[in-house]
Design a protein around this motif. Structure first.
Motif, PDB file in Angstrom:
ATOM      1  N   UNK A 167      49.251  15.177  84.484  1.00 25.63           N
ATOM      2  CA  UNK A 167      47.919  14.970  83.923  1.00 25.63           C
ATOM      3  C   UNK A 167      47.381  16.295  83.378  1.00 25.63           C
ATOM      4  N   UNK A 168      46.671  16.228  82.274  1.00 21.20           N
ATOM      5  CA  UNK A 168      46.022  17.407  81.697  1.00 21.20           C
ATOM      6  C   UNK A 168      44.542  17.353  82.045  1.00 21.20           C
ATOM      7  N   UNK A 169      44.035  18.443  82.581  1.00 27.83           N
ATOM      8  CA  UNK A 169      42.638  18.531  83.001  1.00 27.83           C
ATOM      9  C   UNK A 169      41.878  19.458  82.063  1.00 27.83           C
ATOM     10  N   UNK A 170      40.657  19.067  81.751  1.00 28.85           N
ATOM     11  CA  UNK A 170      39.795  19.909  80.930  1.00 28.85           C
ATOM     12  C   UNK A 170      38.357  19.460  81.040  1.00 28.85           C
ATOM     13  N   UNK A 171      37.458  20.341  80.658  1.00 33.67           N
ATOM     14  CA  UNK A 171      36.038  20.049  80.794  1.00 33.67           C
ATOM     15  C   UNK A 171      35.436  19.299  79.622  1.00 33.67           C
ATOM     16  N   UNK A 172      36.244  18.864  78.696  1.00 31.33           N
ATOM     17  CA  UNK A 172      35.687  18.023  77.644  1.00 31.33           C
ATOM     18  C   UNK A 172      36.449  16.707  77.569  1.00 31.33           C
ATOM     19  N   UNK A 173      35.727  15.694  77.178  1.00 37.18           N
ATOM     20  CA  UNK A 173      36.255  14.329  77.096  1.00 37.18           C
ATOM     21  C   UNK A 173      37.118  14.234  75.840  1.00 37.18           C
TER      22      UNK A 173
END
Length: 185
Positions: A104-110
């Motif tokens: 899974x790739x995590x980031x603070x933008x949708x």
């Protein structure tokens, strides 16, 4: 005691408020809130395992509509001094749960664009969210085993944000079914 962890209350709407053997913590969405919430929980109590439940977007069609265990996480919204996407200046490029499953790739933008999907795929991920990398990293710092289970809520495309609001309750119901089977509840 196990820690039942989610980013948002709505991701656990299908769950009872109390489950024997589990303490429930909701951290808030995004990497900073995830780090703060999990760290506070781990400073307060001792846990045999952290079980993270929540939603994710799928950037590959085969995973849409299912519930998936996470094996590893990368970050899609960081880059290092050489501008290499996915490489943080001080954190590892990938963290692992020690379990089989998806990346899974995590980031603070949708993510809801083709460009965002392409970035995620280039990093070797098939799912996307806003907390998993941090949950795994913090759990490792405390030496607590972690499982991350994600129900796919959207295709990480133009309609993703609108779809998420509509399908999150159904995702919670899928997660509750998985949880009951897996933990004999």
């Amino acid at each position: 005691m196990k820690l039942l962890l989610a980013a948002l209350d709505v991701e656990l709407v299908a769950f009872p408020e109390h489950i024997d053997g589990f303490e429930r913590v909701v951290t808030g969405a995004g990497k900073l809130k995830a780090a703060h919430g999990l760290t506070r929980a781990l400073e307060r109590g001792q846990y045999d395992e952290i079980v993270v439940l929540g939603t994710a977007g799928a950037v590959v069609p085969e995973l849409q509509g299912g519930v998936h265990e996470i094996a590893a996480a990368v970050q899609h919204d960081v880059w290092d001094g050489d501008h290499v996407v996915g490489q943080h200046v001080t954190l590892p490029p990938r963290v692992e749960t020690g379990r089989p499953g998806e990346v899974i790739a995590t980031g603070d933008h949708f993510v809801d664009t083709a460009a965002g999907q392409a970035t995620v795929l280039a990093l070797g991920a098939s799912l996307i969210d806003m907390e998993t990398y941090v949950y795994i990293w913090v759990a490792q710092q405390y030496g607590v085993p972690i499982r991350v289970i994600r129900s796919v809520s959207d295709a990480a495309d133009e309609g993703a944000f609108l779809e998420w609001d509509v399908v999150v309750a159904a995702c919670s119901a899928q997660l509750w079914e998985w949880f009951q089977r897996e933990y004999g509840i």
